[in-house]
Design a protein around this motif. Structure first.
Motif, mmCIF file in Angstrom:
data_model
loop_
_atom_site.group_PDB
_atom_site.id
_atom_site.type_symbol
_atom_site.label_atom_id
_atom_site.label_comp_id
_atom_site.label_asym_id
_atom_site.label_seq_id
_atom_site.Cartn_x
_atom_site.Cartn_y
_atom_site.Cartn_z
ATOM 1 N N VAL A 67 0.895 -1.209 -0.137
ATOM 2 C CA VAL A 67 0.089 -0.443 -0.262
ATOM 3 C C VAL A 67 0.623 1.375 -0.077
ATOM 4 O O VAL A 67 1.885 1.034 0.619
ATOM 5 C CB VAL A 67 -0.434 0.475 1.030
ATOM 6 N N GLN A 68 0.128 2.570 -0.693
ATOM 7 C CA GLN A 68 1.112 3.683 -1.157
ATOM 8 C C GLN A 68 0.245 4.804 -0.635
ATOM 9 O O GLN A 68 -0.155 4.653 -1.431
ATOM 10 C CB GLN A 68 1.828 3.389 -2.385
ATOM 11 N N THR A 69 0.218 5.320 -0.266
ATOM 12 C CA THR A 69 0.060 7.030 0.288
ATOM 13 C C THR A 69 1.148 7.967 -0.568
ATOM 14 O O THR A 69 -0.080 8.970 -1.487
ATOM 15 C CB THR A 69 -0.645 6.976 1.391
ATOM 16 N N PRO B 7 -9.334 6.331 -5.072
ATOM 17 C CA PRO B 7 -9.623 7.720 -4.081
ATOM 18 C C PRO B 7 -9.819 7.707 -3.104
ATOM 19 O O PRO B 7 -10.355 7.273 -1.633
ATOM 20 C CB PRO B 7 -11.072 7.928 -4.631
ATOM 21 N N VAL B 8 -8.859 8.809 -2.521
ATOM 22 C CA VAL B 8 -9.176 9.486 -0.653
ATOM 23 C C VAL B 8 -10.268 9.742 -0.697
ATOM 24 O O VAL B 8 -11.072 9.827 -0.041
ATOM 25 C CB VAL B 8 -8.372 10.295 -1.109
ATOM 26 N N SER B 9 -11.174 10.244 -1.914
ATOM 27 C CA SER B 9 -12.667 10.906 -2.060
ATOM 28 C C SER B 9 -13.304 9.609 -1.141
ATOM 29 O O SER B 9 -14.546 10.339 -0.959
ATOM 30 C CB SER B 9 -12.749 11.275 -3.194
ATOM 31 N N GLU C 238 -2.401 16.600 -0.224
ATOM 32 C CA GLU C 238 -2.558 16.178 -1.547
ATOM 33 C C GLU C 238 -2.729 15.393 -2.186
ATOM 34 O O GLU C 238 -2.748 15.202 -2.858
ATOM 35 C CB GLU C 238 -1.682 17.217 -2.077
ATOM 36 N N ALA C 239 -2.524 14.382 -0.737
ATOM 37 C CA ALA C 239 -2.727 13.058 -1.367
ATOM 38 C C ALA C 239 -4.466 13.171 -2.526
ATOM 39 O O ALA C 239 -5.186 12.949 -1.276
ATOM 40 C CB ALA C 239 -2.229 11.840 -0.564
ATOM 41 N N GLN C 240 -4.500 12.650 -3.673
ATOM 42 C CA GLN C 240 -5.988 11.857 -4.357
ATOM 43 C C GLN C 240 -6.383 10.568 -4.344
ATOM 44 O O GLN C 240 -7.301 10.148 -4.216
ATOM 45 C CB GLN C 240 -5.778 12.650 -5.541
#
Length: 176
Positions: free
Chosen positions: A33-35, A91-93, A66-68
């Motif tokens: 997993v990469q953020t 998606p972070v959203s 700023e991560a999307q």
């Protein structure tokens, strides 16, 4: 205004129908997993699950403002090295901001795809955003201090935005 420091707790639950070169994988699958370019964590290797591996392993990673998206990639250890099986951009959203408050546990499933775009299984996971300090997220994505005091129900010390979703209650809301 203070800067937001937050992280995510992502639990990699399981994957379904994983294949390499059209054949089901036999064992030794794990998830990376990469953020952000410098924040990567991996699960342990599932040695017995075959092409339906199960990890149920929680990883904590920093989540930059700023991560999307969060990159999730299933990999497999073979005798010739580590091979990428398939991945997904989450998606972070889908788990933070908008109507979803920090600290809310979200269960998600995503279609995994190989580098060439072909479908290759499904990943099941849960994600919780953990904020640090006294900064909270508002509904429009701006940040504000939540140092005000509230004593609703005898608690106190909390502040911020309360978010609710209307729900029908009573006989009319029953599902038949």
């Amino acid at each position: 205004m203070k800067t937001l420091s937050r992280s995510i707790e992502i639990t990699i639950i399981s994957a379904e129908d994983l294949r390499i070169h059209g054949r089901p994988i036999k064992n030794n699958a794990f998830v990376a997993v990469q953020t952000a370019s410098d924040a990567t964590r991996s699960t342990s290797v599932d040695t017995t699950g075959g092409n339906y591996p199960s990890w149920n392993e929680m990883l904590e990673l920093p989540l930059p403002r700023e991560a999307q998206f969060v990159r999730v990639e299933v990999q497999c250890r073979t005798s010739s090295g580590t091979k990428a099986v398939a991945g997904a951009h989450v998606p972070v959203s889908d788990f933070a901001g908008g109507w979803i408050p920090d600290g809310y546990l979200t269960f998600l499933s995503y279609r995994l795809r190989k580098l060439n775009g072909e479908r290759n299984g499904i990943i099941n996971l849960s994600i919780r955003v953990k904020g640090k300090g006294d900064v909270a997220s508002s509904m429009d994505g701006t940040y504000f201090s939540s140092s005000s005091s509230s004593s609703c129900g005898g608690g106190g010390g909390g502040g911020g935005v309360a978010i609710g979703v209307p729900v029908m209650w009573g006989k009319e809301s029953r599902i038949n």
